[in-house]
Motif scaffolding. Structure first.
Motif, mmCIF file in Angstrom:
data_model
loop_
_atom_site.group_PDB
_atom_site.id
_atom_site.type_symbol
_atom_site.label_atom_id
_atom_site.label_comp_id
_atom_site.label_asym_id
_atom_site.label_seq_id
_atom_site.Cartn_x
_atom_site.Cartn_y
_atom_site.Cartn_z
ATOM 1 N N ASN A 248 0.816 -1.218 0.000
ATOM 2 C CA ASN A 248 0.000 0.000 0.000
ATOM 3 C C ASN A 248 0.843 1.259 0.000
ATOM 4 O O ASN A 248 0.387 2.333 -0.400
ATOM 5 C CB ASN A 248 -0.905 0.041 1.248
ATOM 6 N N LEU A 249 2.080 1.115 0.468
ATOM 7 C CA LEU A 249 2.926 2.281 0.681
ATOM 8 C C LEU A 249 4.379 1.896 0.448
ATOM 9 O O LEU A 249 4.782 0.778 0.758
ATOM 10 C CB LEU A 249 2.747 2.798 2.121
ATOM 11 N N LEU A 250 5.145 2.822 -0.094
ATOM 12 C CA LEU A 250 6.579 2.656 -0.273
ATOM 13 C C LEU A 250 7.288 3.584 0.705
ATOM 14 O O LEU A 250 6.908 4.758 0.841
ATOM 15 C CB LEU A 250 6.972 3.010 -1.711
ATOM 16 N N THR A 251 8.284 3.078 1.428
ATOM 17 C CA THR A 251 8.987 3.938 2.378
ATOM 18 C C THR A 251 9.642 5.108 1.644
ATOM 19 O O THR A 251 10.202 4.940 0.561
ATOM 20 C CB THR A 251 10.080 3.172 3.146
ATOM 21 N N PRO A 252 9.583 6.300 2.219
ATOM 22 C CA PRO A 252 10.205 7.453 1.559
ATOM 23 C C PRO A 252 11.721 7.353 1.492
ATOM 24 O O PRO A 252 12.351 7.960 0.623
ATOM 25 C CB PRO A 252 9.766 8.645 2.424
ATOM 26 N N THR A 253 12.316 6.559 2.391
ATOM 27 C CA THR A 253 13.765 6.354 2.396
ATOM 28 C C THR A 253 14.041 4.857 2.473
ATOM 29 O O THR A 253 13.181 4.067 2.875
ATOM 30 C CB THR A 253 14.435 7.061 3.587
ATOM 31 N N ASP A 254 15.271 4.459 2.117
ATOM 32 C CA ASP A 254 15.596 3.039 2.111
ATOM 33 C C ASP A 254 16.061 2.576 3.493
ATOM 34 O O ASP A 254 16.036 3.329 4.472
ATOM 35 C CB ASP A 254 16.623 2.724 1.033
ATOM 36 N N ASN A 255 16.514 1.314 3.555
ATOM 37 C CA ASN A 255 16.893 0.758 4.858
ATOM 38 C C ASN A 255 18.180 1.359 5.407
ATOM 39 O O ASN A 255 18.473 1.225 6.602
ATOM 40 C CB ASN A 255 17.024 -0.767 4.768
ATOM 41 N N ASP A 256 18.953 2.030 4.572
ATOM 42 C CA ASP A 256 20.159 2.703 5.057
ATOM 43 C C ASP A 256 19.863 4.098 5.619
ATOM 44 O O ASP A 256 20.769 4.762 6.136
ATOM 45 C CB ASP A 256 21.196 2.829 3.932
ATOM 46 N N HIS A 257 18.613 4.529 5.500
ATOM 47 C CA HIS A 257 18.242 5.872 5.960
ATOM 48 C C HIS A 257 16.958 5.816 6.787
ATOM 49 O O HIS A 257 16.023 6.606 6.579
ATOM 50 C CB HIS A 257 18.091 6.823 4.765
ATOM 51 N N ASP A 258 16.917 4.851 7.732
ATOM 52 C CA ASP A 258 15.812 4.756 8.696
ATOM 53 C C ASP A 258 14.442 4.623 8.042
ATOM 54 O O ASP A 258 13.444 5.181 8.516
ATOM 55 C CB ASP A 258 15.812 5.976 9.627
ATOM 56 N N GLY A 259 14.375 3.851 6.944
ATOM 57 C CA GLY A 259 13.113 3.724 6.228
ATOM 58 C C GLY A 259 11.948 3.294 7.109
ATOM 59 O O GLY A 259 10.871 3.903 7.075
ATOM 60 N N VAL A 260 12.147 2.251 7.922
ATOM 61 C CA VAL A 260 11.073 1.771 8.796
ATOM 62 C C VAL A 260 10.771 2.795 9.889
ATOM 63 O O VAL A 260 9.604 3.123 10.154
ATOM 64 C CB VAL A 260 11.439 0.409 9.415
ATOM 65 N N LEU A 261 11.802 3.321 10.514
ATOM 66 C CA LEU A 261 11.592 4.252 11.629
ATOM 67 C C LEU A 261 10.886 5.529 11.168
ATOM 68 O O LEU A 261 10.087 6.112 11.924
ATOM 69 C CB LEU A 261 12.928 4.597 12.290
ATOM 70 N N ASN A 262 11.165 5.956 9.942
ATOM 71 C CA ASN A 262 10.492 7.156 9.434
ATOM 72 C C ASN A 262 8.991 6.934 9.271
ATOM 73 O O ASN A 262 8.184 7.821 9.561
ATOM 74 C CB ASN A 262 11.118 7.590 8.103
ATOM 75 N N VAL A 263 8.598 5.737 8.825
ATOM 76 C CA VAL A 263 7.170 5.451 8.680
ATOM 77 C C VAL A 263 6.526 5.230 10.049
ATOM 78 O O VAL A 263 5.376 5.633 10.271
ATOM 79 C CB VAL A 263 6.942 4.251 7.745
ATOM 80 N N ILE A 264 7.243 4.601 10.986
ATOM 81 C CA ILE A 264 6.711 4.476 12.356
ATOM 82 C C ILE A 264 6.436 5.873 12.928
ATOM 83 O O ILE A 264 5.402 6.086 13.594
ATOM 84 C CB ILE A 264 7.687 3.693 13.250
ATOM 85 N N GLU A 265 7.317 6.810 12.642
ATOM 86 C CA GLU A 265 7.105 8.178 13.103
ATOM 87 C C GLU A 265 5.791 8.736 12.549
ATOM 88 O O GLU A 265 5.016 9.381 13.266
ATOM 89 C CB GLU A 265 8.276 9.053 12.656
ATOM 90 N N ALA A 266 5.540 8.463 11.273
ATOM 91 C CA ALA A 266 4.305 8.930 10.655
ATOM 92 C C ALA A 266 3.078 8.233 11.257
ATOM 93 O O ALA A 266 2.027 8.849 11.449
ATOM 94 C CB ALA A 266 4.351 8.695 9.145
ATOM 95 N N ILE A 267 3.208 6.942 11.574
ATOM 96 C CA ILE A 267 2.100 6.223 12.207
ATOM 97 C C ILE A 267 1.808 6.822 13.575
ATOM 98 O O ILE A 267 0.629 7.042 13.936
ATOM 99 C CB ILE A 267 2.446 4.724 12.327
ATOM 100 N N LEU A 268 2.836 7.100 14.345
ATOM 101 C CA LEU A 268 2.646 7.703 15.670
ATOM 102 C C LEU A 268 1.992 9.075 15.571
ATOM 103 O O LEU A 268 1.254 9.504 16.489
ATOM 104 C CB LEU A 268 3.985 7.796 16.400
ATOM 105 N N ALA A 269 2.254 9.782 14.482
ATOM 106 C CA ALA A 269 1.690 11.122 14.294
ATOM 107 C C ALA A 269 0.347 11.082 13.560
ATOM 108 O O ALA A 269 -0.208 12.138 13.218
ATOM 109 C CB ALA A 269 2.672 11.998 13.522
ATOM 110 N N ASP A 270 -0.192 9.868 13.312
ATOM 111 C CA ASP A 270 -1.448 9.688 12.588
ATOM 112 C C ASP A 270 -1.410 10.337 11.220
ATOM 113 O O ASP A 270 -2.396 10.931 10.749
ATOM 114 C CB ASP A 270 -2.640 10.244 13.382
ATOM 115 N N GLU A 271 -0.261 10.191 10.560
ATOM 116 C CA GLU A 271 -0.091 10.807 9.227
ATOM 117 C C GLU A 271 -0.179 9.783 8.091
ATOM 118 O O GLU A 271 0.035 10.143 6.933
ATOM 119 C CB GLU A 271 1.254 11.546 9.167
ATOM 120 N N VAL A 272 -0.484 8.535 8.412
ATOM 121 C CA VAL A 272 -0.685 7.527 7.367
ATOM 122 C C VAL A 272 -1.990 6.798 7.621
ATOM 123 O O VAL A 272 -2.534 6.832 8.710
ATOM 124 C CB VAL A 272 0.484 6.497 7.332
#
Length: 272
Positions: A248-272
């Motif tokens: 459903n979604l592609l990470t804005p950054t890859d695994n070398d640039h906190d790809g998962v953590l960046n999306v978790i941040e968006a989930i915590l902020a109710d932005e996805v």
């Protein structure tokens, strides 16, 4: 979409960067926020449990593991679910693979409850990778004599052939096994109809969480079922085309640039 109540992530190529590490401080802080928001965090990997414990030792709050591509599910040290390949099937498949030069791998291993078994003298394509991923290696004279609970048969083939080889194995052994490419020249052979999606579903049901309330991250073929099954399937920017197609979604950054953590941040902020 419904509020996310559970986050499941693959490890290698997804949560970990190419140095096989992650941002410990940032993730530890996110774990505290996830707990406060009543969002469960789950590791969903093809690796064996001991390796996953070692990977997440810097953040000991991580206590839930869907290991062996769903074959073993452990929460806070307690085994909740276990799906092994019947030993007669293990022996039949191993014998057939080793006897056929068209499907015989560089090395074949059995991942069991008490060790990962390999024939003495067999040399993997990447010895350093074997040392990293498998810290419970047991050498045996013959895989057909192994007597253990076997969650997975794992083989190494040239990396550019693993998708075609996985399809060939599934065609060769219908209803007996499920072969899936896990990347890095590796194929995991698990119980039929077993995959990460089944594993996280068993866990979610135990917690009263619906599939629509799960976010999952992955980068390779053995993550496809999981991403397809959940409410928010997130493919890594560095992932395979096949896994990107089901996400459903592609990470804005890859695994070398906190790809998962960046999306978790968006989930915590109710932005996805």
């Amino acid at each position: 979409m419904p509020k996310i109540k559970m986050i499941a992530t693959d490890v290698d190529g997804t949560f970990l960067n190419h140095d096989r590490d992650y941002n410990h401080a940032r993730f530890a802080q996110q774990l505290q926020r996830l707990t406060a928001a009543n969002i469960r965090f789950v590791v969903a990997s093809g690796n064996h449990l001991g390796h996953l414990h070692k990977v997440f030792a810097p953040t000991p709050a991580v206590q839930t593991f869907v290991a062996e591509n769903g074959g073993l599910i452990v929460d806070h040290g307690q085994t909740l679910f276990e799906t092994a390949i019947p030993l007669p099937t293990v022996r039949e498949v191993v014998h057939a693979i080793l006897a056929d030069d068209t499907i015989r791998p560089q090395v074949l291993r059995l991942s069991g409850a008490h060790g990962t078994y390999v024939v003495q003298g067999n040399q993997p394509l990447d010895p350093d990778a074997q040392d990293y991923f498998i810290d419970n290696l047991v050498t045996v004279p013959d895989l057909l004599t192994v007597d253990d609970t076997i969650y997975k048969i794992n083989g190494e083939w040239p990396n550019d052939s693993i998708q075609a080889m996985a399809a060939k194995l599934n065609q060769r052994f219908p209803q007996q096994i499920h072969a899936t490419a896990s990347g890095f020249g590796s194929i995991d052979i698990i119980a039929p109809h077993m995959n990460k999606a089944i594993g996280i579903t068993q866990l979610a049901q135990a917690w009263g969480i619906a599939p629509s309330e799960i976010a999952a991250f992955g980068d390779n073929d053995n993550d496809q079922e999981m991403l397809r099954h959940v409410g928010l399937g997130v493919a890594m920017r560095n992932g395979t085309d096949s896994v990107k197609r089901v996400a459903n979604l592609l990470t804005p950054t890859d695994n070398d640039h906190d790809g998962v953590l960046n999306v978790i941040e968006a989930i915590l902020a109710d932005e996805v």
